[in-house]
Design a protein around this motif. Structure first.
Motif, short mmCIF file in Angstrom:
data_model
loop_
_atom_site.label_atom_id
_atom_site.label_comp_id
_atom_site.label_asym_id
_atom_site.label_seq_id
_atom_site.Cartn_x
_atom_site.Cartn_y
_atom_site.Cartn_z
N TYR A 178 -27.54 -36.62 24.96
CA TYR A 178 -26.90 -36.24 23.96
C TYR A 178 -25.97 -37.48 23.35
N LEU A 179 -26.21 -38.05 22.16
CA LEU A 179 -25.51 -39.36 22.07
C LEU A 179 -24.72 -38.98 20.57
N THR A 180 -23.34 -39.16 20.42
CA THR A 180 -22.75 -38.90 19.24
C THR A 180 -22.50 -40.16 18.39
N LYS A 181 -22.79 -39.91 17.09
CA LYS A 181 -22.77 -40.99 16.15
C LYS A 181 -21.13 -41.20 15.89
N PRO A 182 -20.75 -42.43 15.70
CA PRO A 182 -21.45 -43.76 15.45
C PRO A 182 -21.88 -44.22 16.91
N PHE A 183 -22.99 -44.98 17.09
CA PHE A 183 -23.26 -45.50 18.38
C PHE A 183 -23.74 -46.78 18.21
N GLN A 184 -23.91 -47.83 19.13
CA GLN A 184 -24.32 -48.95 19.13
C GLN A 184 -25.83 -49.00 19.54
N SER A 185 -26.63 -49.66 18.60
CA SER A 185 -27.88 -49.73 19.03
C SER A 185 -28.23 -50.06 20.55
N PRO A 223 -38.96 -36.79 27.42
CA PRO A 223 -37.69 -36.88 27.17
C PRO A 223 -37.28 -36.37 25.58
N LEU A 224 -36.23 -35.72 25.33
CA LEU A 224 -35.62 -35.63 24.16
C LEU A 224 -34.48 -35.93 23.99
N ILE A 225 -34.18 -36.75 22.98
CA ILE A 225 -32.67 -37.21 22.94
C ILE A 225 -31.99 -36.53 21.54
N LEU A 226 -30.76 -35.99 21.61
CA LEU A 226 -30.33 -35.40 20.70
C LEU A 226 -29.36 -36.22 19.99
N LEU A 227 -29.24 -36.69 18.64
CA LEU A 227 -28.31 -37.54 17.91
C LEU A 227 -27.32 -36.49 17.24
N THR A 228 -26.15 -36.85 17.16
CA THR A 228 -25.47 -35.91 16.07
C THR A 228 -23.90 -36.34 16.07
N ALA A 229 -23.27 -36.00 15.05
CA ALA A 229 -21.84 -36.46 14.76
C ALA A 229 -21.09 -35.36 15.42
N ARG A 230 -21.69 -34.33 16.13
CA ARG A 230 -20.73 -33.25 16.68
C ARG A 230 -20.48 -33.73 18.12
N SER A 231 -19.14 -33.74 18.30
CA SER A 231 -18.75 -34.31 19.50
C SER A 231 -17.86 -33.45 20.58
N GLU A 232 -17.82 -32.03 19.92
CA GLU A 232 -17.12 -30.87 20.63
C GLU A 232 -17.90 -30.63 21.77
N VAL A 263 -38.68 -38.65 22.23
CA VAL A 263 -38.38 -38.09 20.99
C VAL A 263 -36.81 -38.04 20.64
N LEU A 264 -36.45 -38.77 19.58
CA LEU A 264 -35.08 -38.69 19.05
C LEU A 264 -35.09 -37.71 17.92
#
Length: 276
Positions: free
Chosen positions: A91-98, A67-76, A41-42
């Motif tokens: 934990y993957l921060t935006k922007p990201f490559q596909s 698995p749970l992957i968290l997508l966010t613009a928060r990078s702190e 799940v994303l």
């Protein structure tokens, strides 16, 4: 997938053979995740009605182990810690490559022993990920570990430009400093080992490389004949109709020969089934 701010994601994932179920708010997210046997799940952090971290906490409290992957613009750093402590596997921060997202997804699926794609095919190149074997029309090609991993990255994203930065992070595990030529050297070597195949690598200026279908001799022949035909028609207008008919006839013969060649090779495709 629960990511309202990245609406292009479902289409991109489906192109890779994934089965995608999408939600655009957190209202029914928990019940949807628990009721369905999703392989992964994303989840976007910022969601209407209920945020991604709250959703993760709740599904983990209900013994959800996928698995749970968290997508966010928060990078702190504190946000990353908060997301992981809530129960996110990544934990993957935006922007990201596909390409990076796909690599993360597949890594988690492998880790959880799910039904993973054993074979990847592009044109006449077949890659068996189970025994790490690469063949061209059933002829085994000997590759080093780095060459295999590099080819796998491209075959998982055919016809897409993959950046040098992504390749260095995924294959070698370090950042691209804008100067290293290690990617170019290995792509050149890999291109040489695949010279008998119908695939090749195309350089994308300022980005990296992409795996493409090689122009066949028949195709080049037709293009050349087309140019010659146009020139003849221009200088011999009286016979232009006959010249055009001859060109169409030759193209038809070439197309028939090419189709017969492919049929003899017995090419087949295995349907992708990675996640739902």
């Amino acid at each position: 997938m629960i990511c309202p701010s990245i609406r292009y994601l479902p289409m991109n994932l489906e192109k890779k053979g994934y089965l995608v179920d999408s939600l655009y708010d957190g209202k029914e997210a928990v019940s949807k995740i628990l009721e369905n046997d999703y392989d992964l799940v994303l989840i976007d952090w910022m969601l209407p009605y209920k945020d991604g971290v709250s959703i993760i906490k709740e599904v983990r409290q209900n013994d959800y182990v996928k698995p749970l992957i968290l997508l966010t613009a928060r990078s702190e750093q504190e946000d990353i810690i908060k997301g992981l402590e809530a129960g996110a596997d990544d934990y993957l921060t935006k922007p990201f490559q596909s390409a990076v997202l796909i690599a993360r997804i597949e890594a988690h699926l492998r880790r959880h022993h799910k039904h993973f794609l054993d074979e990847i095919k592009f044109e006449d190149v077949m890659m068996n990920t189970k025994n790490r074997e690469v063949t061209i029309d059933d002829h085994v090609i000997v590759l080093t570990k780095v060459e295999y991993d590099l080819l796998k990255m491209f075959m998982e994203h055919p016809k897409e430009a993959v950046s040098r930065e992504t390749l260095l992070q995924s294959i070698w595990g370090f950042q691209y400093d804008g100067d290293t030529r290690i990617v170019d050297v290995h792509v050149f070597k890999l291109k040489g080992k695949l010279k008998e195949s119908r695939v090749s690598f195309k350089s994308v200026r300022g980005v990296g490389y992409k795996l493409v279908k090689k122009m066949t001799k028949s195709y080049l022949k037709v293009v050349l004949m087309g140019v010659v035909t146009l020139l003849l028609c221009y200088f011999n207008k009286a016979y232009s109709l006959y010249i055009m008919l001859l060109f169409i006839f030759v193209c038809a013969i070439n197309a028939y020969q090419l189709e017969s060649h492919y049929q003899r090779m017995g090419r087949f495709f295995k349907e992708k089934r990675i996640m739902k």
